[in-house]
Design a protein around this motif. Structure first.
Motif, PDB file in Angstrom:
ATOM      1  N   ILE A  25       0.906  -1.133  -0.027  1.00  0.00           N
ATOM      2  CA  ILE A  25       0.002   0.312  -0.124  1.00  0.00           C
ATOM      3  C   ILE A  25       0.936   1.463   0.067  1.00  0.00           C
ATOM      4  CG2 ILE A  25      -1.870   1.339   1.172  1.00  0.00           C
ATOM      5  CD1 ILE A  25      -2.811  -1.220   2.333  1.00  0.00           C
ATOM      6  N   ASP A  26       0.942   1.901  -1.029  1.00  0.00           N
ATOM      7  CA  ASP A  26       1.613   3.120  -1.158  1.00  0.00           C
ATOM      8  C   ASP A  26       0.766   4.420  -0.568  1.00  0.00           C
ATOM      9  OD1 ASP A  26       3.470   4.936  -2.004  1.00  0.00           O
ATOM     10  OD2 ASP A  26       2.540   5.533  -3.921  1.00  0.00           O
ATOM     11  N   MET A  27       1.291   4.738   0.668  1.00  0.00           N
ATOM     12  CA  MET A  27       0.645   5.568   1.541  1.00  0.00           C
ATOM     13  C   MET A  27       0.817   6.975   1.057  1.00  0.00           C
ATOM     14  SD  MET A  27      -1.162   3.833   3.769  1.00  0.00           S
ATOM     15  CE  MET A  27      -1.561   5.026   5.268  1.00  0.00           C
ATOM     16  N   PRO A  28      -0.159   7.825   1.380  1.00  0.00           N
ATOM     17  CA  PRO A  28       0.087   9.306   1.233  1.00  0.00           C
ATOM     18  C   PRO A  28       1.059   9.836   2.396  1.00  0.00           C
ATOM     19  CG  PRO A  28      -1.827   9.029   2.232  1.00  0.00           C
ATOM     20  CD  PRO A  28      -1.668   7.703   1.891  1.00  0.00           C
ATOM     21  N   PRO A  29       1.916  11.120   2.180  1.00  0.00           N
ATOM     22  CA  PRO A  29       2.958  11.333   3.086  1.00  0.00           C
ATOM     23  C   PRO A  29       2.144  11.832   4.415  1.00  0.00           C
ATOM     24  CG  PRO A  29       2.605  13.098   1.469  1.00  0.00           C
ATOM     25  CD  PRO A  29       1.810  11.777   0.981  1.00  0.00           C
ATOM     26  N   GLY A  30       2.830  11.673   5.571  1.00  0.00           N
ATOM     27  CA  GLY A  30       2.371  12.057   6.694  1.00  0.00           C
ATOM     28  C   GLY A  30       1.430  11.114   7.590  1.00  0.00           C
ATOM     29  N   THR A  31       0.730  11.782   8.501  1.00  0.00           N
ATOM     30  CA  THR A  31       0.078  10.791   9.553  1.00  0.00           C
ATOM     31  C   THR A  31      -1.327  11.179   9.529  1.00  0.00           C
ATOM     32  OG1 THR A  31       0.856  12.030  11.500  1.00  0.00           O
ATOM     33  CG2 THR A  31       2.109  10.065  10.923  1.00  0.00           C
ATOM     34  N   SER A  32      -1.991  11.282   8.446  1.00  0.00           N
ATOM     35  CA  SER A  32      -3.465  11.859   8.407  1.00  0.00           C
ATOM     36  C   SER A  32      -4.480  10.983   8.793  1.00  0.00           C
ATOM     37  CB  SER A  32      -3.695  12.474   6.964  1.00  0.00           C
ATOM     38  OG  SER A  32      -3.495  11.323   6.003  1.00  0.00           O
ATOM     39  N   ASP A  33      -5.748  11.110   8.545  1.00  0.00           N
ATOM     40  CA  ASP A  33      -6.750  10.194   8.560  1.00  0.00           C
ATOM     41  C   ASP A  33      -6.829   8.973   7.628  1.00  0.00           C
ATOM     42  OD1 ASP A  33      -7.533  11.903   6.588  1.00  0.00           O
ATOM     43  OD2 ASP A  33      -9.390  12.027   6.892  1.00  0.00           O
ATOM     44  N   VAL A  34      -6.000   9.161   6.559  1.00  0.00           N
ATOM     45  CA  VAL A  34      -5.792   8.135   5.673  1.00  0.00           C
ATOM     46  C   VAL A  34      -5.162   7.032   6.263  1.00  0.00           C
ATOM     47  CG1 VAL A  34      -4.843   7.128   3.559  1.00  0.00           C
ATOM     48  CG2 VAL A  34      -6.125   9.231   3.596  1.00  0.00           C
ATOM     49  N   PHE A  35      -4.038   7.427   7.130  1.00  0.00           N
ATOM     50  CA  PHE A  35      -3.087   6.621   7.806  1.00  0.00           C
ATOM     51  C   PHE A  35      -3.860   5.719   8.725  1.00  0.00           C
ATOM     52  CE2 PHE A  35      -0.075   5.072  10.654  1.00  0.00           C
ATOM     53  CZ  PHE A  35       1.171   5.196  10.057  1.00  0.00           C
ATOM     54  N   LEU A  36      -4.883   6.491   9.635  1.00  0.00           N
ATOM     55  CA  LEU A  36      -5.796   5.630  10.560  1.00  0.00           C
ATOM     56  C   LEU A  36      -6.510   4.754   9.881  1.00  0.00           C
ATOM     57  CD1 LEU A  36      -6.594   8.690  13.178  1.00  0.00           C
ATOM     58  CD2 LEU A  36      -4.976   6.757  13.638  1.00  0.00           C
ATOM     59  N   THR A  37      -7.195   5.187   8.842  1.00  0.00           N
ATOM     60  CA  THR A  37      -8.143   4.312   8.123  1.00  0.00           C
ATOM     61  C   THR A  37      -7.583   3.124   7.619  1.00  0.00           C
ATOM     62  OG1 THR A  37      -9.588   6.230   7.507  1.00  0.00           O
ATOM     63  CG2 THR A  37      -9.883   3.956   6.237  1.00  0.00           C
ATOM     64  N   VAL A  38      -6.177   2.900   6.925  1.00  0.00           N
ATOM     65  CA  VAL A  38      -5.525   1.954   6.456  1.00  0.00           C
ATOM     66  C   VAL A  38      -5.371   1.041   7.698  1.00  0.00           C
ATOM     67  CG1 VAL A  38      -3.784   1.176   5.402  1.00  0.00           C
ATOM     68  CG2 VAL A  38      -5.010   3.164   4.241  1.00  0.00           C
ATOM     69  N   PHE A  39      -4.689   1.712   8.632  1.00  0.00           N
ATOM     70  CA  PHE A  39      -4.238   0.545   9.668  1.00  0.00           C
ATOM     71  C   PHE A  39      -4.983   0.274  10.515  1.00  0.00           C
ATOM     72  CE2 PHE A  39      -0.494   2.848   7.885  1.00  0.00           C
ATOM     73  CZ  PHE A  39       0.463   1.632   7.688  1.00  0.00           C
ATOM     74  N   GLN A  40      -6.344   0.818  10.655  1.00  0.00           N
ATOM     75  CA  GLN A  40      -7.368   0.467  11.773  1.00  0.00           C
ATOM     76  C   GLN A  40      -8.151  -0.676  10.792  1.00  0.00           C
ATOM     77  OE1 GLN A  40      -8.991   3.979  13.276  1.00  0.00           O
ATOM     78  NE2 GLN A  40      -7.500   3.664  15.144  1.00  0.00           N
ATOM     79  N   THR A  41      -8.289  -0.661   9.569  1.00  0.00           N
ATOM     80  CA  THR A  41      -9.389  -1.301   8.755  1.00  0.00           C
ATOM     81  C   THR A  41      -8.970  -2.539   8.095  1.00  0.00           C
ATOM     82  OG1 THR A  41      -9.449   0.233   7.175  1.00  0.00           O
ATOM     83  CG2 THR A  41     -11.057   0.514   9.097  1.00  0.00           C
ATOM     84  N   LEU A  42      -7.661  -2.295   7.632  1.00  0.00           N
ATOM     85  CA  LEU A  42      -6.978  -3.264   6.773  1.00  0.00           C
ATOM     86  C   LEU A  42      -5.931  -4.254   7.688  1.00  0.00           C
ATOM     87  CD1 LEU A  42      -6.231  -1.432   3.386  1.00  0.00           C
ATOM     88  CD2 LEU A  42      -8.316  -2.400   4.393  1.00  0.00           C
TER      89      LEU A  42
END
Length: 288
Positions: free
Chosen positions: A153-170
């Motif tokens: 998973i090529d994540m967007p930079p930083g620690t945004s809500d996308v970070f939380l969504t990916v690591f809490q739901t996948l």
């Protein structure tokens, strides 16, 4: 909150007083569709942009595929997607009754990216956070991924809500973090690493990109951005493997030509891949 913007992922939502918020907003795991069996998931992250995260994602995927694995890339950098360009993918996506069919690279790596859904690759994607996270959930659960040994998973930079969504739901088995040899970047790496630790996701490797430039004439290494700090940063945050990548004009030419799979890393990522495989084996043992 507008209904069309709600992702129903309350654990990563900062909207107070939302009428759709559930009492129990703990982590969950999304299901894939019936034509997908994804065995292992590795996130590739960076604390800031411009350090070569997508480059590392592309190289890791290529190296894993060369070792006989079935590999996929989910391009979670929705507003700045670059994976299709790196692999020379130009065809738009198609779908059938079961879901969306991912694009395939020349070596058979499955790719899902917003840029494959746009009329032109330079059309901007200006979406708010809840919409972006909703799209990523669809990429996971509504795509016909098939049999996949490793999804990167090529994540967007930083620690945004996308970070939380990916690591809490996948079901992420581990992350590889990418940095450059600057003290500022090293500090920001710590933010991503500490957040991953708080989410109980192991950090399996650090790739220090643009570590040096090797002169074609004299063969001497020049440290354009300062002395490499990868080993020191890895030791500080207990990261088990470190790799360094040079500033190489040949790589830029291959990416522009859509031929990133042709780049030879000459074993530079072996230590990282070994840790990725260990994380996968540990996840399998835990599941049993």
């Amino acid at each position: 909150m507008a209904e069309e913007e709600c992702t129903h992922e309350c654990s990563s939502c900062g909207v107070a007083g939302c009428g759709d918020r559930t009492a129990d907003a703990g982590p969950s795991t999304l299901e894939t569709n019936k034509r997908s069996n994804i065995k292992h998931v590795i996130g590739v992250v960076s604390g800031k942009g411009g350090v070569g995260k997508s480059l590392v994602t592309s190289l890791l995927a290529s190296e894993l595929a060369k070792r006989g694995n079935k590999v996929a890339i989910l391009d979670a950098d929705v507003t700045g997607p670059s994976i299709p360009k790196s692999f020379g993918i130009k065809a738009h996506l198609v779908a059938d009754q079961d879901g969306i069919c991912p694009a395939l690279t020349e070596s058979g790596i499955a790719v899902m990216s917003v840029n494959l859904m746009l009329p032109q690759d330079d059309v901007p994607v200006a979406w708010r956070g809840p919409v972006v996270t909703g799209v990523l959930r669809q990429f996971w659960s509504e795509v016909n991924w098939g049999e996949i040994d490793y999804m990167l998973i090529d994540m967007p930079p930083g620690t945004s809500d996308v970070f939380l969504t990916v690591f809490q739901t996948l079901p992420v088995d581990g992350i590889v973090t990418v940095s450059a040899p600057q003290e500022l970047v090293a500090m920001i790496v710590g933010k991503a690493v500490n957040l991953a630790h708080s989410l109980e996701v192991p950090v399996v490797g650090l790739v220090e990109n643009m570590a040096y430039f090797k002169c074609d004439e004299c063969g001497k290494k020049h440290y354009i951005f300062g002395e490499p700090q990868g080993e020191e940063v890895a030791k500080k945050y207990a990261i088990p493997a470190v790799a360094t990548l040079p500033m190489d004009p040949a790589f830029a030419k291959l990416v522009d030509a859509g031929k990133v799979e042709d780049y030879a890393v000459d074993g530079a990522l072996d230590a990282i891949i070994e840790q990725v495989e260990k994380a996968a084996a540990k996840a399998e043992a835990t599941a049993e």
